[in-house]
Design an enzyme around this catalytic site. Structure first.
Site, PDB file in Angstrom:
ATOM      1  N   THR A 100      13.318  64.836 -13.561  1.00 48.49           N
ATOM      2  CA  THR A 100      14.442  65.319 -12.747  1.00 48.49           C
ATOM      3  C   THR A 100      14.220  66.741 -12.270  1.00 48.49           C
ATOM      4  OG1 THR A 100      15.962  63.844 -13.841  1.00 48.49           O
ATOM      5  CG2 THR A 100      16.929  65.807 -12.894  1.00 48.49           C
ATOM      6  N   THR A 150      13.553  64.409 -18.972  1.00 48.61           N
ATOM      7  CA  THR A 150      14.218  64.512 -20.277  1.00 48.61           C
ATOM      8  C   THR A 150      14.261  63.177 -21.030  1.00 48.61           C
ATOM      9  OG1 THR A 150      16.378  64.095 -19.262  1.00 48.61           O
ATOM     10  CG2 THR A 150      15.747  66.405 -19.567  1.00 48.61           C
ATOM     11  N   ASP A 151      14.165  62.055 -20.293  1.00 47.67           N
ATOM     12  CA  ASP A 151      14.403  60.748 -20.942  1.00 47.67           C
ATOM     13  C   ASP A 151      13.469  60.495 -22.124  1.00 47.67           C
ATOM     14  OD1 ASP A 151      16.460  60.225 -19.218  1.00 47.67           O
ATOM     15  OD2 ASP A 151      15.427  58.671 -18.076  1.00 47.67           O
TER      16      ASP A 151
HETATM   17  N1  ASP Z   1      14.973  59.949 -15.613  1.00 46.36           N
HETATM   18  C1  ASP Z   1      14.615  61.363 -15.606  1.00 46.36           C
HETATM   19  C2  ASP Z   1      13.277  61.496 -16.302  1.00 46.36           C
HETATM   20  O1  ASP Z   1      13.237  61.395 -17.497  1.00 46.36           O
HETATM   21  C3  ASP Z   1      15.659  62.113 -16.306  1.00 46.36           C
HETATM   22  C4  ASP Z   1      15.385  63.581 -16.460  1.00 46.36           C
HETATM   23  O2  ASP Z   1      14.334  64.122 -16.203  1.00 46.36           O
HETATM   24  O3  ASP Z   1      16.333  64.243 -16.912  1.00 46.36           O
HETATM   25  O4  ASP Z   1      12.275  61.727 -15.645  1.00 46.36           O
END
Ligand code: ASP
Length: 322
Positions: free
Chosen positions: A13, A93-94
């Site tokens: 993200t 973050t995932d």
């Molecule tokens: N779906 C995204 C990822 O993990 C979520 C994020 O980065 O917060 O790449």
């Protein structure tokens, strides 16, 4: 002279873009290149001389063990350069907790390795990515960040990479270290205490040399009344290890005991973890039960088991589950 750091980007993200500045959900992750990420952060060049490499451009939901191995190789490559003082990695973050734990175990300790991420895409009002990247670079440039293992810097906090979990689907403070808390904070940078799990770099690069994949280890989530047929299905599909996300303190339902015993007799490594979210799974006096994952949640216990199987070192998993 400003430290020389390498920025490795993997997507997420933090590099995501949406059609509207108010959209924090309907965006595409991993679309910005390193130059665009850096351009959004005024003052970075005063902190460090940055070299950049785009390793992947993916949403971290699509991260796989093959990606971890490749990323580890790039981190090791850059850390080995005499004129590289540390590495900063941007990530989604995932699955940040998984990549951070893997790199913590497999990257040479010494020079700082700092990961960062964001909950809002780069196009959002009050995007958190630019400040997180600024603070991650500042932490990597800080002399106190050496010999700490992999660090994660988000939302003004410094965490041990091995400790973090994603605890919320939307909140800006989604990355946390339940039960342990942050190691430190940014602005100004200060460390409160050293990392408590110290297995940094415990897997030697030579043990992973030439590996393009890790052995398959599946996680089975056990709800009230879940049927143990899942276990046989995973073994048939090629799992060499299984992590059970069990109720409570790694409590194995009676209905699962025979299936677990059969899998273990067939040479499949089984570990009892917990679906509670955090807390330690106690080691059982009853030796017929599979070993407990200790403080590792199912995703991290899976990584420990994959590495132990890949290296043929069961004692590695035992040490990590202690
Ligand atoms: N779906 C995204 C990822 O993990 C979520 C994020 O980065 O917060 O790449």
């Amino acid at each position: 002279m400003a430290p020389r750091l390498t920025l490795l980007t993997t997507g997420g993200t933090i590099a995501g873009q949406a059609a509207s500045a108010a959209d924090t959900v309907g965006y595409t992750a991993g679309t910005l290149d390193p130059a665009a990420l850096v351009a959004a952060v005024p003052g970075l060049d005063a902190l460090a001389e940055l070299r950049c490499e785009a390793v992947f451009s993916i949403d971290s939901k699509d991260m796989t063990p093959a990606h971890w191995l490749h990323l580890r190789e790039r981190v090791e490559h850059h850390l080995a350069q005499a004129d590289c003082n540390g590495v900063v990695i941007t990530h989604g973050t995932d699955t940040l907790e998984e990549t951070a734990f893997f790199l913590h175990l497999t990257c040479p300790p010494g020079k700082p390795v700092v990961m960062t991420a964001a909950m809002r895409p780069a196009t959002a009002l009050s995007a958190d990515g630019p400040m997180n990247l600024y603070q991650a670079v500042a932490v990597a440039a800080h002399p106190g960040s050496a010999d700490q293992g992999v660090l994660v810097v988000v939302n003004g906090q410094i965490f041990a990479g091995a400790d973090i979990v994603k605890t919320d689907t939307e909140a800006l403070d989604a990355i946390a270290a339940p039960g342990r808390g942050p190691l430190g904070a940014t602005g100004p940078i200060r460390f409160f205490h050293p990392p408590a799990i110290d297995h940094a770099g415990s897997v030697a690069a030579s043990a992973l040399a030439g590996l393009g994949e890790l052995p398959r280890v599946d996680i089975l989530y056990v709800a009230a009344g879940s049927a143990p047929d899942l276990l046989a299905a995973a073994v048939r599909a090629g799992a060499r290890g299984l992590v059970l996300a069990l109720p409570g303190n790694g409590s194995l339902p009676q209905a699962w005991q025979d299936a677990v015993a059969q899998a273990r007799t067939a040479g499949v490594a089984v570990v009892r973890s917990t679906r509670t979210g955090h807390g330690r799974v106690a080691h059982a006096a009853d030796r017929s039960l599979p070993p407990a994952s200790g403080e590792l949640n199912p995703a991290k216990a899976r990584i420990a088991l994959m590495l132990a199987l890949a290296c043929g070192q069961p004692e590695l998993a035992t040490a990590l589950f202690a």
